[in-house]
Structures are given as structure tokens and as C-alpha cells.
Design a protein around this motif. Structure first.
Motif, PDB file in Angstrom:
ATOM      1  N   ALA A  16      48.529  80.354  75.230  1.00 37.69           N
ATOM      2  CA  ALA A  16      48.668  79.428  74.386  1.00 37.69           C
ATOM      3  C   ALA A  16      50.047  78.458  74.704  1.00 37.69           C
ATOM      4  O   ALA A  16      50.896  79.035  75.438  1.00 37.69           O
ATOM      5  CB  ALA A  16      49.094  79.860  72.816  1.00 37.69           C
ATOM      6  N   GLU A  73      55.811  75.007  67.327  1.00 42.17           N
ATOM      7  CA  GLU A  73      54.340  75.168  67.087  1.00 42.17           C
ATOM      8  C   GLU A  73      53.683  75.515  68.646  1.00 42.17           C
ATOM      9  O   GLU A  73      53.933  75.175  69.574  1.00 42.17           O
ATOM     10  CB  GLU A  73      53.892  74.046  66.697  1.00 42.17           C
ATOM     11  CG  GLU A  73      54.186  73.522  65.535  1.00 42.17           C
ATOM     12  CD  GLU A  73      53.638  72.071  65.025  1.00 42.17           C
ATOM     13  OE1 GLU A  73      52.674  71.510  65.433  1.00 42.17           O
ATOM     14  OE2 GLU A  73      54.024  71.433  63.795  1.00 42.17           O
ATOM     15  N   ALA A  97      49.816  76.531  70.243  1.00 41.01           N
ATOM     16  CA  ALA A  97      48.472  76.319  70.086  1.00 41.01           C
ATOM     17  C   ALA A  97      47.411  76.727  71.445  1.00 41.01           C
ATOM     18  O   ALA A  97      48.199  76.617  72.402  1.00 41.01           O
ATOM     19  CB  ALA A  97      47.864  74.654  69.883  1.00 41.01           C
ATOM     20  N   ARG A 106      44.380  73.221  60.980  1.00 37.82           N
ATOM     21  CA  ARG A 106      44.447  73.455  62.480  1.00 37.82           C
ATOM     22  C   ARG A 106      44.235  74.810  62.961  1.00 37.82           C
ATOM     23  O   ARG A 106      45.196  75.505  63.149  1.00 37.82           O
ATOM     24  CB  ARG A 106      45.914  72.794  62.831  1.00 37.82           C
ATOM     25  CG  ARG A 106      46.144  71.312  62.492  1.00 37.82           C
ATOM     26  CD  ARG A 106      47.445  70.918  62.699  1.00 37.82           C
ATOM     27  NE  ARG A 106      47.785  70.903  64.315  1.00 37.82           N
ATOM     28  CZ  ARG A 106      48.977  70.808  64.674  1.00 37.82           C
ATOM     29  NH1 ARG A 106      49.840  70.359  64.072  1.00 37.82           N
ATOM     30  NH2 ARG A 106      49.287  70.876  65.991  1.00 37.82           N
ATOM     31  N   VAL A 153      46.366  77.313  65.495  1.00 35.88           N
ATOM     32  CA  VAL A 153      47.685  76.918  65.929  1.00 35.88           C
ATOM     33  C   VAL A 153      48.545  77.696  64.828  1.00 35.88           C
ATOM     34  O   VAL A 153      48.479  78.004  63.735  1.00 35.88           O
ATOM     35  CB  VAL A 153      47.902  75.342  65.396  1.00 35.88           C
ATOM     36  CG1 VAL A 153      49.232  74.971  65.558  1.00 35.88           C
ATOM     37  CG2 VAL A 153      46.968  74.493  66.379  1.00 35.88           C
ATOM     38  N   TRP A 154      49.584  78.190  65.513  1.00 28.55           N
ATOM     39  CA  TRP A 154      50.621  79.022  64.943  1.00 28.55           C
ATOM     40  C   TRP A 154      51.998  78.478  65.045  1.00 28.55           C
ATOM     41  O   TRP A 154      52.367  77.735  66.138  1.00 28.55           O
ATOM     42  CB  TRP A 154      50.489  80.534  65.651  1.00 28.55           C
ATOM     43  CG  TRP A 154      49.346  81.354  64.946  1.00 28.55           C
ATOM     44  CD1 TRP A 154      48.269  81.247  65.521  1.00 28.55           C
ATOM     45  CD2 TRP A 154      49.327  82.499  64.159  1.00 28.55           C
ATOM     46  NE1 TRP A 154      47.482  81.801  65.077  1.00 28.55           N
ATOM     47  CE2 TRP A 154      47.927  82.721  63.967  1.00 28.55           C
ATOM     48  CE3 TRP A 154      50.195  82.991  63.366  1.00 28.55           C
ATOM     49  CZ2 TRP A 154      47.416  84.056  63.196  1.00 28.55           C
ATOM     50  CZ3 TRP A 154      49.625  84.137  62.443  1.00 28.55           C
ATOM     51  CH2 TRP A 154      48.396  84.270  62.391  1.00 28.55           C
ATOM     52  N   ARG A 155      52.909  78.751  64.020  1.00 31.27           N
ATOM     53  CA  ARG A 155      54.256  78.541  64.265  1.00 31.27           C
ATOM     54  C   ARG A 155      55.316  79.565  64.258  1.00 31.27           C
ATOM     55  O   ARG A 155      54.916  80.432  63.179  1.00 31.27           O
ATOM     56  CB  ARG A 155      54.591  77.200  63.357  1.00 31.27           C
ATOM     57  CG  ARG A 155      54.430  77.533  61.834  1.00 31.27           C
ATOM     58  CD  ARG A 155      54.689  75.993  61.224  1.00 31.27           C
ATOM     59  NE  ARG A 155      54.625  76.320  59.852  1.00 31.27           N
ATOM     60  CZ  ARG A 155      54.691  75.285  58.663  1.00 31.27           C
ATOM     61  NH1 ARG A 155      54.734  73.973  59.271  1.00 31.27           N
ATOM     62  NH2 ARG A 155      54.531  75.447  57.489  1.00 31.27           N
TER      63      ARG A 155
END
Length: 529
Positions: A421, A448, A450, A486, A489-491
């Protein structure tokens, strides 16, 4: 890091891409031809020998036509001077790509001696005013017949989809600067032959700009999709021989081989230098500094280390010039990248979302050294304020010879994407929690991530963010999937508390169990004073 405003430079490249074949002054008789000097033998080996011999002599600056006249050829006057493509070199082959030439002017005062190479022989291309369309009252008409050219470019293929007379794909103009378009048909950041003493750490604190003083252009029938250029680099500190093989495909690939001889030691010896512009992005910007959400040609430095680690370092616009060094041995590559490709993030007709990324791929082991990132304060988009280059670990000395071989990829993205990612945004805000008094000296970060395997994380399972900093403490650490739709997608969110105003080096990545899920995020944070 540059002696000409970059937005003017890009505008000149575009404005001059209009109306103008291999061949003096016969144009008036209906057969346009270039004027040539006598033929001489030429080879890259011979150029290397010439550089070696020249390095034993004291530097002599190239002669220039009247500076008074050149000063009159300002931005507006230069934009009205157009090379006539009827005079283009290689217009009838060999190869597919004609070459055209830039005129001298206020911003480009040093003539470059241009040559055409065929069958091991080179002939100098002699400057003639008749090669250019210009107004009757243009100050350029006051220059002597042998004034010289400022640089060159290669036009699109004669058999291509675009009109070659109006479109070019690589341009060499100014000192040792050159640019190419990416997959989105847009110029942006520059490469250079060599960077000498950028942000010099010792007196006299002055950067040196080597010049490509002589250039040889070659097109071969057996290489229809490539063109070659050779250049002699000269400055008070160095002499270099350069060979470029340039290929036009989805983007542009340029193979560079160079041999550099040092006349004297260099404090910061920058190899394969890239030069770009970063004013601000969504990371952090002053309130109402500009109406556009973001303004930058590149938004990060990507690194692929010799050990295989993938690193993303977001760029920033500092309050004072800073240099970050990323020590490595035999790096696999590095580049200044434009990851944000959304028009709505720029809202500008100059196509920031289409600016190319440039990746440097060493073709041989470079040994120990560091990729150095230079960030210079700017309050406008007209200045190149970002530099990235390789600096060998060993100190330089007079008489040294350095040889490098590398490939430049001008694309929308990295040529060898990581399976991990990647960081797609970095955002800063005030620390603390909503509904409470925000503590001083605390900064909130939101990163963020992804792509990679983040889209396969089972429901109810969360990756872990691994954090470290050169000083300070972390709190309110949270990892969560991006709200909305989304997917994948991690934050990672956290607060950093630190006292004092010295920069803090930060590091973060995501993992799930023992599995690394993301590239490594690096950031240099300048806390509240």
C-alpha cells in the motif's frame, strides 16, 4: 536552484513549439537548408578524451554575443521568435523525430555549439537569422550571424498521431537543464546534467551551474524509435562527457552515461539531479494564500533502497532552506513523483494534475552515499525550490574521475510500483480532541494509505501503525478504514507532542501481524516554536 522563472520557462517551451529539414541561406531560393561547418570525426570515446584533456586546463567561460542585445530579448520578445520547422534537422530522416532549435535571449545567454552526427562524422550547425521567424523590429536581428543557439528539442514523430511541427517531447535549454513530457503530454519538472553545491554547506555558499557548451545530435536508421545526443559539460569545477539515448513511448525514457572529471573539490556533488516546484498541498497551507487547493509539480520523494525498502517522503515548503540525506548503498532508484492526479485538487488550467513524475534508475552499482533532498522556501509557483540527487559518500578531490550510468523514466507514476500500500495523502491539524481546549505544542497527523493488500483485510480486523520519531511522544493513535465508499483505503491518525523548534524526523508504516502492509512514510516536521 535555477536562474530563470520556471513558469516562464514552461510557457516559452510551449509558445516556441510552433512554426519551421536537414540542410544555409538557400531558403530564399525555395530549398531551406541548414548551414554547416566542415566535417570532423566524432565518437563518444573521443568526447571522453576531450573532456579528460580539457580538465587539465583552467576553466574558460564560453564567449557570448552582446549581453546588451540579449537583455533586450526578454520574455515577450523571445516568445515571438519561432524556429522555422522547414529547417528542422532530421526532417527527412534518418529516424522519426526531427530536431529544432531555441534562440538566445535574456534568460539563455550562453551559446551552445550544435552539431549533426552521421556515419562517425560531425558537422557544426551554423546559426543563421533566417532559420527563425521574428518581427522586423526584433532585437534578435542585431545579433551577428554566428551568434549560436540556446538549446534544442526533438519534435514528435513525423508518422505519429500528433503534428510534429507543433509538438515536441524533450527539450534541452539553459545550463545543463533538460525536460521531457510524460504519458500525459505535459512538461513539468527538470533533470540536470550535474548539480554542484546546491545549498552549499560551507563558504562561499554559492551554487555552481555547469553548462552543456557543445552538443552533438544523432539519428540512426537502425534505431527508428530513438535519438541520441552527446554533450560536453564545462564549469570552473568539472568537465564532463555525456551520452543520451532518448526513446519516446508511453512516456519518455532517457539512458544517460557520463564521465566527469573534477578540476577542484566539490562540497556537494549531485548526480542525476532532479529539480521541481512545491508551493503547497493539502498537507498544510496558510489560510487564503491562494485560491487554488494545491500548487505543485511534485508532491513527494519516492525511494527504493538497496535493501528493498520502499519509502515515501512528502515534500514541504519550509521556512528556511533544509537538506535531508537518506543514506543508502547501491540504491535501486529514487524519484520526484506527482501522485495526486485529480483536477479538482488543483482547479488550474496549467495542468498540474498532468505533470510527469521522474524516476532515476541506476544501471550499475553506485556504492555508498545518500539521496539528498533540498527544500527551499518559496512564496510563489514561479520558482523551482525542490532538488533531489545522489551524493557519493567519499569526499571529492581535484583530479578524480567519476562515471555513472542511469535511466530516467518520465511517466505518470513510478516504473516499478511496489506491491505494498502507498501513501496517498498526509494531513496536519491541531492536536487534541474535539470539544476540549486544544493543547499548545501538539500536532495531529492523518496519513492515508491505499492499495496493496489493504483491500483484503477481514472485517473487524485492523492493521497496526508502527510509529517512531527522533523526539517527542505520541498519543491518540488510531487506525481505521476510510469513511464512505473508498474501499481498501485506511488512515492512521495520531498526535505528536514535542517541545522546541528543531525539526523532528518521523517514520510510520502499517503492518498486520508480522506482515508489512505499506511503504514507509517519512516526514520532517518543524514544530511550533
Amino acid at each position: 536552484m535555477t536562474s530563470v522563472d520556471r513558469r516562464d520557462f514552461l510557457a516559452l517551451i510551449g509558445a516556441l513549439a510552433g512554426a519551421g529539414a536537414l540542410t544555409g541561406d538557400a531558403a530564399a531560393q525555395g530549398a531551406p537548408e541548414l548551414a554547416y561547418g566542415p566535417a570532423e570525426g566524432f565518437s563518444y570515446e573521443g568526447l571522453r578524451a576531450r573532456a579528460r584533456e580539457l580538465a587539465t586546463r583552467a576553466y574558460v567561460a564560453p564567449a557570448s554575443p552582446s549581453r546588451e542585445i540579449l537583455e533586450k530579448i526578454d520574455y515577450d520578445a523571445h516568445g515571438k521568435i519561432r524556429f522555422k520547422t522547414d529547417y528542422a534537422l532530421f526532417a527527412d530522416g534518418p529516424g522519426r523525430f526531427p530536431a529544432t532549435f531555441f534562440h538566445l535571449g535574456r534568460y539563455f545567454t550562453k551559446p551552445v555549439r550544435m552539431h549533426a552526427v552521421a556515419d562517425g562524422k560531425a558537422r557544426e550547425i551554423l546559426y543563421r537569422e533566417s532559420y527563425f521567424d521574428m518581427p522586423a523590429d526584433s532585437p534578435a536581428r542585431q545579433l551577428p550571424q554566428g551568434a549560436g543557439f540556446a538549446g534544442f528539442r526533438f519534435q514528435e514523430a513525423r508518422d505519429g498521431a500528433k503534428d510534429w511541427r507543433k509538438n515536441d517531447w524533450v527539450a534541452f535549454l539553459g545550463a545543463s537543464y533538460f525536460r521531457a513530457i510524460g504519458a500525459d503530454y505535459q512538461y513539468g519538472l527538470s533533470a540536470r546534467g550535474l548539480a554542484i553545491d546546491v545549498a552549499r554547506p560551507t563558504p562561499p555558499f554559492q551554487e555552481e551551474f555547469p553548462d552543456f557548451t557543445h552538443v552533438w545530435l544523432e539519428a540512426r536508421a537502425d534505431e527508428p524509435d530513438a535519438v541520441r545526443a552527446y554533450a560536453l559539460l564545462d564549469s570552473p569545477s568539472v568537465v564532463g562527457a555525456y551520452a543520451f539515448v532518448m526513446r519516446r513511448g508511453k512516456g519518455v525514457v532517457i539512458d544517460v552515461d557520463c564521465e566527469i572529471h573534477l578540476r577542484r573539490p566539490v562540497a556537494r556533488f549531485g548526480v542525476a539531479p532532479l529539480t521541481s516546484m512545491y508551493w503547497y498541498s493539502e498537507t498544510a497551507k496558510q489560510t487564503a494564500i491562494d485560491w487554488r487547493p494545491e500548487v505543485h509539480d511534485s508532491d513527494g520523494l519516492a525511494l527504493w533502497t538497496g535493501t528493498g525498502e520502499r519509502i515515501w517522503r512528502p515534500l514541504h515548503n519550509p521556512t528556511r532552506t533544509g537538506v535531508s540525506a537518506f543514506a543508502d548503498e547501491n540504491p535501486r532508484g529514487f524519484g520526484l513523483i506527482q501522485r495526486d492526479r485529480e483536477f479538482d485538487h488543483y482547479l488550474d488550467g496549467v495542468n498540474y494534475e498532468r505533470r510527469p513524475s521522474v524516476w532515476v534508475e541506476p544501471k550499475s552499482g553506485w556504492g555508498a552515499g545518500a539521496v539528498e533532498l533540498v527544500e527551499i522556501p518559496t512564496d510563489d509557483e514561479i520558482h523551482d525550490n525542490i532538488g533531489a540527487f545522489w551524493v557519493p559518500k567519499a569526499p571529492t578531490a581535484a583530479g578524480q574521475v567519476h562515471a555513472f550510468s542511469y535511466r530516467l523514466h518520465w511517466l505518470s507514476d513510478e516504473p516499478y510500483p511496489s506491491p505494498l500500500a502507498r501513501v496517498v495523502a498526509t494531513r496536519l491539524g491541531n492536536g487534541g480532541q474535539p470539544g476540549t481546549a486544544r493543547p499548545k505544542g501538539v500536532r495531529k497527523f492523518m496519513i492515508e494509505f491505499a492499495g496493496g493488500d489493504l483491500g483484503t483485510v477481514p472485517y473487524g480486523v485492523k492493521p497496526e501503525v508502527v510509529l517512531s520519531a527522533s523526539r517527542g511522544s505520541f498519543s491518540y493513535i488510531l487506525v481505521e478504514p476510510m469513511p464512505g465508499e473508498r474501499f481498501g483505503v485506511w488512515r492512521a491518525q495520531f498526535d505528536l507532542t514535542a517541545e522546541g523548534g528543531d525539526p523532528i524526523e518521523m517514520r510510520a508504516f502499517l503492518k498486520l501481524g508480522d506482515k508489512v502492509m505499506s511503504e514507509t512514510w517519512l516526514y520532517q516536521y518543524h514544530p511550533f516554536a
